[in-house]
Design a protein around this motif. Sequence first.
Motif, mmCIF file in Angstrom:
data_model
loop_
_atom_site.group_PDB
_atom_site.id
_atom_site.type_symbol
_atom_site.label_atom_id
_atom_site.label_comp_id
_atom_site.label_asym_id
_atom_site.label_seq_id
_atom_site.Cartn_x
_atom_site.Cartn_y
_atom_site.Cartn_z
ATOM 1 N N PHE A 7 -4.111 5.719 12.541
ATOM 2 C CA PHE A 7 -3.611 5.240 11.218
ATOM 3 C C PHE A 7 -4.386 4.168 10.867
ATOM 4 C CE2 PHE A 7 -0.214 4.220 8.709
ATOM 5 C CZ PHE A 7 0.013 2.455 8.814
ATOM 6 N N SER A 8 -4.835 3.110 11.772
ATOM 7 C CA SER A 8 -5.389 2.110 11.291
ATOM 8 C C SER A 8 -6.582 2.276 10.324
ATOM 9 C CB SER A 8 -5.905 1.134 12.352
ATOM 10 O OG SER A 8 -6.718 1.913 13.336
ATOM 11 N N SER A 9 -7.491 3.322 10.423
ATOM 12 C CA SER A 9 -8.664 3.488 9.751
ATOM 13 C C SER A 9 -8.602 4.308 8.404
ATOM 14 C CB SER A 9 -9.815 4.129 10.639
ATOM 15 O OG SER A 9 -9.246 5.420 10.803
ATOM 16 N N GLU A 10 -7.036 4.568 7.902
ATOM 17 C CA GLU A 10 -7.101 5.653 7.132
ATOM 18 C C GLU A 10 -6.505 4.883 5.615
ATOM 19 O OE1 GLU A 10 -8.049 9.296 8.901
ATOM 20 O OE2 GLU A 10 -7.457 8.887 6.833
ATOM 21 N N CYS A 11 -6.878 5.236 4.652
ATOM 22 C CA CYS A 11 -6.034 4.760 3.370
ATOM 23 C C CYS A 11 -4.723 5.420 3.256
ATOM 24 C CB CYS A 11 -6.687 5.393 1.916
ATOM 25 S SG CYS A 11 -5.926 5.109 0.527
ATOM 26 N N MET A 12 -3.618 4.558 3.094
ATOM 27 C CA MET A 12 -2.153 5.044 3.233
ATOM 28 C C MET A 12 -1.603 4.481 1.848
ATOM 29 S SD MET A 12 -1.545 6.576 6.056
ATOM 30 C CE MET A 12 -0.111 6.612 5.978
ATOM 31 N N GLY A 13 -0.524 5.376 1.482
ATOM 32 C CA GLY A 13 0.139 4.995 0.139
ATOM 33 C C GLY A 13 1.240 5.353 -0.084
ATOM 34 N N TRP A 14 2.032 5.085 -0.939
ATOM 35 C CA TRP A 14 3.471 5.755 -1.429
ATOM 36 C C TRP A 14 3.210 6.279 -2.879
ATOM 37 C CZ3 TRP A 14 7.612 5.570 1.816
ATOM 38 C CH2 TRP A 14 7.490 4.780 3.039
ATOM 39 N N PHE A 15 3.880 7.422 -2.999
ATOM 40 C CA PHE A 15 3.985 7.901 -4.295
ATOM 41 C C PHE A 15 5.469 8.346 -4.313
ATOM 42 C CE2 PHE A 15 4.298 12.756 -3.764
ATOM 43 C CZ PHE A 15 3.554 12.977 -2.483
ATOM 44 N N ARG A 16 5.894 8.567 -5.593
ATOM 45 C CA ARG A 16 7.318 9.142 -5.951
ATOM 46 C C ARG A 16 7.351 10.145 -6.875
ATOM 47 N NH1 ARG A 16 9.224 3.509 -9.192
ATOM 48 N NH2 ARG A 16 7.987 3.815 -10.924
ATOM 49 N N GLN A 17 8.366 10.829 -6.919
ATOM 50 C CA GLN A 17 8.607 12.071 -7.752
ATOM 51 C C GLN A 17 9.915 12.223 -8.170
ATOM 52 O OE1 GLN A 17 6.817 15.769 -6.521
ATOM 53 N NE2 GLN A 17 6.723 16.346 -8.732
ATOM 54 N N VAL A 18 10.139 12.319 -9.646
ATOM 55 C CA VAL A 18 11.772 12.891 -9.926
ATOM 56 C C VAL A 18 11.432 14.239 -10.415
ATOM 57 C CG1 VAL A 18 13.058 12.251 -11.959
ATOM 58 C CG2 VAL A 18 11.870 10.589 -10.781
ATOM 59 N N ALA A 19 12.426 14.915 -10.111
ATOM 60 C CA ALA A 19 12.604 16.292 -10.534
ATOM 61 C C ALA A 19 12.117 16.720 -11.885
ATOM 62 C CB ALA A 19 13.814 16.857 -10.396
ATOM 63 N N GLY A 20 11.311 17.572 -12.084
ATOM 64 C CA GLY A 20 10.738 17.815 -13.373
ATOM 65 C C GLY A 20 9.551 16.781 -14.004
ATOM 66 N N LYS A 21 9.201 15.980 -13.294
ATOM 67 C CA LYS A 21 8.187 15.185 -13.813
ATOM 68 C C LYS A 21 7.219 14.826 -12.750
ATOM 69 C CE LYS A 21 11.460 12.096 -16.186
ATOM 70 N NZ LYS A 21 11.451 10.376 -16.639
ATOM 71 N N GLU A 22 6.063 14.691 -13.227
ATOM 72 C CA GLU A 22 4.827 14.840 -12.401
ATOM 73 C C GLU A 22 5.028 13.307 -11.343
ATOM 74 O OE1 GLU A 22 1.306 16.335 -15.384
ATOM 75 O OE2 GLU A 22 1.071 14.356 -14.273
ATOM 76 N N ALA A 33 -0.904 1.366 -2.626
ATOM 77 C CA ALA A 33 -1.828 1.819 -1.745
ATOM 78 C C ALA A 33 -2.297 0.653 -0.672
ATOM 79 C CB ALA A 33 -2.941 2.599 -2.333
ATOM 80 N N SER A 34 -2.505 1.082 0.598
ATOM 81 C CA SER A 34 -2.950 0.081 1.467
ATOM 82 C C SER A 34 -4.280 0.667 2.098
ATOM 83 C CB SER A 34 -1.948 0.116 2.541
ATOM 84 O OG SER A 34 -2.331 -0.981 3.526
ATOM 85 N N GLY A 35 -5.183 -0.292 2.102
ATOM 86 C CA GLY A 35 -6.562 0.439 2.604
ATOM 87 C C GLY A 35 -6.634 -0.182 4.121
ATOM 88 N N PRO A 36 -7.882 0.379 4.762
ATOM 89 C CA PRO A 36 -7.697 -0.139 6.196
ATOM 90 C C PRO A 36 -8.631 -1.521 6.328
ATOM 91 C CG PRO A 36 -9.524 1.480 5.544
ATOM 92 C CD PRO A 36 -8.393 1.737 4.447
ATOM 93 N N ASP A 37 -9.118 -1.902 5.098
ATOM 94 C CA ASP A 37 -9.737 -3.238 5.044
ATOM 95 C C ASP A 37 -8.766 -4.561 4.766
ATOM 96 O OD1 ASP A 37 -11.182 -2.961 1.753
ATOM 97 O OD2 ASP A 37 -9.330 -2.652 2.454
ATOM 98 N N GLY A 38 -7.508 -3.916 4.448
ATOM 99 C CA GLY A 38 -6.331 -4.962 4.129
ATOM 100 C C GLY A 38 -6.090 -4.957 2.500
ATOM 101 N N THR A 39 -6.803 -4.332 1.872
ATOM 102 C CA THR A 39 -6.582 -4.334 0.306
ATOM 103 C C THR A 39 -5.404 -3.403 -0.058
ATOM 104 O OG1 THR A 39 -7.967 -2.442 -0.045
ATOM 105 C CG2 THR A 39 -9.018 -4.580 -0.065
ATOM 106 N N THR A 40 -5.004 -4.166 -1.269
ATOM 107 C CA THR A 40 -3.593 -3.393 -1.759
ATOM 108 C C THR A 40 -3.766 -3.056 -3.190
ATOM 109 O OG1 THR A 40 -2.455 -5.537 -1.977
ATOM 110 C CG2 THR A 40 -1.877 -4.303 0.132
#
Length: 124
Positions: free
Chosen positions: A29-44, A50-57
């Motif tokens: 986990f610690s070496s990977e780019c992680m993020g959140w995305f969301r979706q509403v039915a019928g929309k993209e 996002a949170s980078g392994p280097d601490g960036t957000t």
Amino acid sequence: HVQLVESGGGLVQAGGALRLSCNVSGYTFSSECMGWFRQVAGKEREGVAASGPDGTTSYAASVKDRFAISRDNAKNTLYLQMNSLHPEDSALYYCARAETVTCGAADVIPNLRSWGQGTQVTVS
């Protein structure tokens, strides 16, 4: 076996707050780019944060200054603190692992590698 399991969604009034959690297993986990995305039915789908392994957000403009992404590498857990929620924040929220060097909120969806089952957030 890679698993991402989200929790923490629910129903909240406008102006309220929720904290989403994503417990990850099956990879480093610690070496990977992680993020959140969301979706509403019928929309993209929309990359939220996002949170980078280097601490960036990084955040989508629609949530900047209201949402905060964080990670606990010791617990293999990703978080999304959501404050000042608006009805338009209502969506199914997914935790995601992205294969990308540039770990920005906009990079999550085009570079999706794994994601969870989602947790529903409803703002009334």
